[in-house]
Design a protein around this motif. Structure first.
Motif, PDB file in Angstrom:
ATOM      1  N   GLY A 150       0.783  -1.229   0.000  1.00 47.74           N
ATOM      2  CA  GLY A 150       0.000   0.000   0.000  1.00 47.74           C
ATOM      3  C   GLY A 150       0.812   1.275   0.000  1.00 47.74           C
ATOM      4  N   PHE A 151       2.119   1.187   0.208  1.00 47.64           N
ATOM      5  CA  PHE A 151       2.939   2.400   0.236  1.00 47.64           C
ATOM      6  C   PHE A 151       4.262   2.126  -0.475  1.00 47.64           C
ATOM      7  CE2 PHE A 151       4.410   6.416   1.918  1.00 47.64           C
ATOM      8  CZ  PHE A 151       5.785   6.252   1.983  1.00 47.64           C
ATOM      9  N   ALA A 152       4.636   3.051  -1.368  1.00 43.28           N
ATOM     10  CA  ALA A 152       5.929   2.971  -2.045  1.00 43.28           C
ATOM     11  C   ALA A 152       6.475   4.383  -2.196  1.00 43.28           C
ATOM     12  CB  ALA A 152       5.795   2.298  -3.414  1.00 43.28           C
ATOM     13  N   ALA A 153       7.796   4.495  -2.186  1.00 40.96           N
ATOM     14  CA  ALA A 153       8.407   5.823  -2.255  1.00 40.96           C
ATOM     15  C   ALA A 153       9.815   5.740  -2.819  1.00 40.96           C
ATOM     16  CB  ALA A 153       8.452   6.470  -0.864  1.00 40.96           C
ATOM     17  N   VAL A 154      10.246   6.863  -3.362  1.00 38.34           N
ATOM     18  CA  VAL A 154      11.653   7.094  -3.667  1.00 38.34           C
ATOM     19  C   VAL A 154      12.143   8.099  -2.635  1.00 38.34           C
ATOM     20  CG1 VAL A 154      13.342   7.948  -5.327  1.00 38.34           C
ATOM     21  CG2 VAL A 154      11.336   6.668  -6.122  1.00 38.34           C
ATOM     22  N   ALA A 155      13.208   7.747  -1.911  1.00 43.14           N
ATOM     23  CA  ALA A 155      13.697   8.602  -0.833  1.00 43.14           C
ATOM     24  C   ALA A 155      15.129   9.039  -1.088  1.00 43.14           C
ATOM     25  CB  ALA A 155      13.611   7.866   0.502  1.00 43.14           C
ATOM     26  N   ARG A 156      15.425  10.281  -0.742  1.00 45.00           N
ATOM     27  CA  ARG A 156      16.802  10.772  -0.718  1.00 45.00           C
ATOM     28  C   ARG A 156      17.336  10.521   0.680  1.00 45.00           C
ATOM     29  NH1 ARG A 156      21.541  11.428  -1.178  1.00 45.00           N
ATOM     30  NH2 ARG A 156      22.604  13.303  -1.908  1.00 45.00           N
ATOM     31  N   VAL A 157      18.437   9.779   0.782  1.00 40.22           N
ATOM     32  CA  VAL A 157      18.965   9.377   2.083  1.00 40.22           C
ATOM     33  C   VAL A 157      20.416   9.823   2.202  1.00 40.22           C
ATOM     34  CG1 VAL A 157      19.356   7.447   3.652  1.00 40.22           C
ATOM     35  CG2 VAL A 157      17.436   7.358   2.037  1.00 40.22           C
ATOM     36  N   THR A 158      20.695  10.590   3.250  1.00 39.76           N
ATOM     37  CA  THR A 158      22.066  11.002   3.548  1.00 39.76           C
ATOM     38  C   THR A 158      22.421  10.493   4.939  1.00 39.76           C
ATOM     39  OG1 THR A 158      21.480  13.115   4.600  1.00 39.76           O
ATOM     40  CG2 THR A 158      21.657  13.086   2.194  1.00 39.76           C
ATOM     41  N   THR A 214      14.889   4.678  10.551  1.00 41.18           N
ATOM     42  CA  THR A 214      14.624   3.996   9.282  1.00 41.18           C
ATOM     43  C   THR A 214      15.625   2.874   9.035  1.00 41.18           C
ATOM     44  OG1 THR A 214      16.069   5.397   7.922  1.00 41.18           O
ATOM     45  CG2 THR A 214      13.837   6.208   8.340  1.00 41.18           C
ATOM     46  N   ILE A 215      15.187   1.873   8.299  1.00 41.62           N
ATOM     47  CA  ILE A 215      16.098   0.816   7.843  1.00 41.62           C
ATOM     48  C   ILE A 215      16.966   1.329   6.707  1.00 41.62           C
ATOM     49  CG2 ILE A 215      16.191  -1.491   6.812  1.00 41.62           C
ATOM     50  CD1 ILE A 215      13.633  -2.174   8.306  1.00 41.62           C
ATOM     51  N   CYS A 216      16.476   2.350   5.981  1.00 39.53           N
ATOM     52  CA  CYS A 216      17.264   2.941   4.894  1.00 39.53           C
ATOM     53  C   CYS A 216      18.593   3.483   5.398  1.00 39.53           C
ATOM     54  CB  CYS A 216      16.470   4.057   4.210  1.00 39.53           C
ATOM     55  SG  CYS A 216      14.994   3.508   3.330  1.00 39.53           S
ATOM     56  N   ASN A 217      18.630   3.870   6.666  1.00 35.46           N
ATOM     57  CA  ASN A 217      19.877   4.341   7.265  1.00 35.46           C
ATOM     58  C   ASN A 217      20.934   3.247   7.221  1.00 35.46           C
ATOM     59  OD1 ASN A 217      21.582   6.133   8.708  1.00 35.46           O
ATOM     60  ND2 ASN A 217      21.010   5.146  10.631  1.00 35.46           N
ATOM     61  N   GLU A 218      20.518   2.006   7.476  1.00 37.50           N
ATOM     62  CA  GLU A 218      21.447   0.883   7.433  1.00 37.50           C
ATOM     63  C   GLU A 218      21.798   0.509   5.989  1.00 37.50           C
ATOM     64  OE1 GLU A 218      18.948  -0.755  11.266  1.00 37.50           O
ATOM     65  OE2 GLU A 218      19.518  -2.185   9.699  1.00 37.50           O
ATOM     66  N   ILE A 219      20.811   0.647   5.093  1.00 35.45           N
ATOM     67  CA  ILE A 219      21.062   0.332   3.683  1.00 35.45           C
ATOM     68  C   ILE A 219      22.078   1.302   3.088  1.00 35.45           C
ATOM     69  CG2 ILE A 219      19.979   0.245   1.396  1.00 35.45           C
ATOM     70  CD1 ILE A 219      17.420  -0.702   2.773  1.00 35.45           C
ATOM     71  N   ARG A 220      22.058   2.568   3.554  1.00 38.45           N
ATOM     72  CA  ARG A 220      23.031   3.543   3.049  1.00 38.45           C
ATOM     73  C   ARG A 220      24.459   3.084   3.335  1.00 38.45           C
ATOM     74  NH1 ARG A 220      22.631   7.116   6.596  1.00 38.45           N
ATOM     75  NH2 ARG A 220      24.652   6.570   7.516  1.00 38.45           N
ATOM     76  N   ASP A 221      24.658   2.457   4.496  1.00 36.76           N
ATOM     77  CA  ASP A 221      25.994   1.993   4.869  1.00 36.76           C
ATOM     78  C   ASP A 221      26.364   0.689   4.163  1.00 36.76           C
ATOM     79  OD1 ASP A 221      26.315   4.163   6.559  1.00 36.76           O
ATOM     80  OD2 ASP A 221      25.440   3.100   8.270  1.00 36.76           O
ATOM     81  N   SER A 222      25.388  -0.224   4.035  1.00 40.80           N
ATOM     82  CA  SER A 222      25.700  -1.550   3.486  1.00 40.80           C
ATOM     83  C   SER A 222      25.592  -1.607   1.966  1.00 40.80           C
ATOM     84  CB  SER A 222      24.748  -2.586   4.082  1.00 40.80           C
ATOM     85  OG  SER A 222      23.421  -2.378   3.629  1.00 40.80           O
TER      86      SER A 222
END
Length: 395
Positions: free
Chosen positions: A36-44, A72-80
């Protein structure tokens, strides 16, 4: 956070908004997965900003909204730099006790990094849902990766174009910088564009909802339009940097078949527009049929962009004694005389609200193709119609 950093991030968010394919991508993602939710996010390192959002579950985010990066989990994805896929949080050994799912109340999650061609991390393409979903399959993860690559490709192309336009505005820069840019652009974008075209064809063969088919068609239309732009800039660079416009003439080329193919492709890409054609009088011609097709494609695309949307675009071809003549006409506001004098100049755009869709090379390349065939390309414009006419020796 400095004003300069805020400006850069705002530019990045706006860049995603400029990519026509992104809303279609998010729609396909939700329809295909059921999420039900999808997004494109800018992550720094310290910011998570929504750039584009499809929200059918009332999650509450809009373009420009932010989440605390540490939640956010995206924070971890930015590193990995590694995707994270969760079918069911409650049964996932790595994330069943993670703070993010409980904070945002989701059970299924998928997020894939958006990596730019220079190796830098831009952000993520992600989706969540409060229900468990079957996501960890080659089809779903492959689709997300292809869409993330498509977004990265467009972002890189926009950055290149913006850099070029900024340089071109500075009259102190030499024309050689522009020509180097278009040469690199045409060369570097062909391979990723071919990959995106192949990926879209693969998606059409998958068992997707019926509603997804036209959305993938939109992506294919974007690929076709960008392919034409690459052809134009490559021809321009070759002509300016020493290679010249290459022709492959045939003694009795099947011109009519090529022209009809071009018209069919443009009709498919613009199903809401009326394109009339009269090619009955077109016979075999000594020419390069591919180049003649490119000339018509450029003229027809120009007419569709600038012509009145409620009036047909008319294509007519005929043999006139020892000459072949091809014309494209459209209704709409007449072209001012000052603009008419500049139409066939490279990088010239008339300044209409839609002119930003191209690089301003289409008419220039069409004129070069006409000259290479020993012919001419002219234009007349009045309140009744605007007509471009190509004329060349038939023998």
């Amino acid at each position: 956070m400095s004003d300069a950093t805020d400006d850069v991030l705002a530019t990045d968010v706006a860049a995603v908004a400029r990519i026509d394919a992104v809303p279609a991508i998010l729609d396909v993602v939700c329809r295909t997965t059921g999420m039900g939710f999808a997004a494109v996010a800018r992550v720094t390192e310290d910011r998570w900003i929504a750039c584009s959002v499809r929200d059918d579950i009332g999650f509450g985010l809009k373009p420009g909204s932010e989440l605390k990066i540490e939640t956010t989990i995206c924070n971890e994805i930015r590193d990995s730099r590694v995707p994270v896929v969760i079918d069911n949080v409650a049964e996932d050994p790595l994330f069943c006790r993670h703070h993010t799912p409980s904070l945002y109340k989701f059970q299924s999650y998928i997020s894939v990094p958006v990596m730019l061609p220079d190796g830098s991390f831009f952000g993520t393409l992600c989706a969540i849902d409060p229900r468990p979903m079957r996501l960890n399959t080659p089809e779903v993860t492959g689709m997300f990766q292809l869409f993330a690559d498509l977004i990265a490709f467009h972002l890189d192309a926009l950055r290149r174009l913006d850099t070029s336009e900024a340089d071109l505005l500075d009259e102190r820069q030499s024309s050689g910088l522009r020509e180097q840019f278009v040469a690199v652009l045409g060369h570097d974008l062909r391979n990723p564009l071919a990959s995106i075209a192949a990926a879209s064809r693969m998606l059409l063969r998958m068992a997707l909802p019926d509603e997804a088919q036209p959305l993938i068609g939109m992506i294919q239309s974007s690929v076709s339009r960008m392919s034409g732009m690459i052809d134009n800039v490559t021809d321009f660079a070759r002509g300016r940097l020493g290679g010249g416009l290459v022709l492959q003439p045939q003694e009795a080329a099947p011109v009519r078949a090529m022209l009809e193919q071009v018209i069919a492709e443009l009709r498919s890409a613009h199903p809401d527009r009326d394109i009339e054609s009269d090619l009955d009088a077109v016979g075999a011609l000594r020419c390069d049929p591919g180049r003649i097709g490119q000339l018509l494609s450029n003229l027809l695309a120009n007419a569709l962009t600038h012509g009145a949307p409620d009036s047909p675009v008319r294509v007519q071809g005929r043999m006139d004694g020892a000459f072949f003549e091809l014309s494209v006409a459209n209704a709409g506001e007449p072209i001012p005389p000052a603009v008419m004098r500049e139409l066939f100049r490279p990088f010239f755009r008339a300044g209409t609200k839609q002119a930003g869709q191209g690089l301003g090379l289409g008419l220039y390349i069409a004129d070069e193709i006409a000259r290479a065939h020993g012919g001419t390309l002219g234009a007349v414009s009045s309140l009744a119609e605007t007509r471009f006419t190509f004329r060349m020796p038939a023998g």
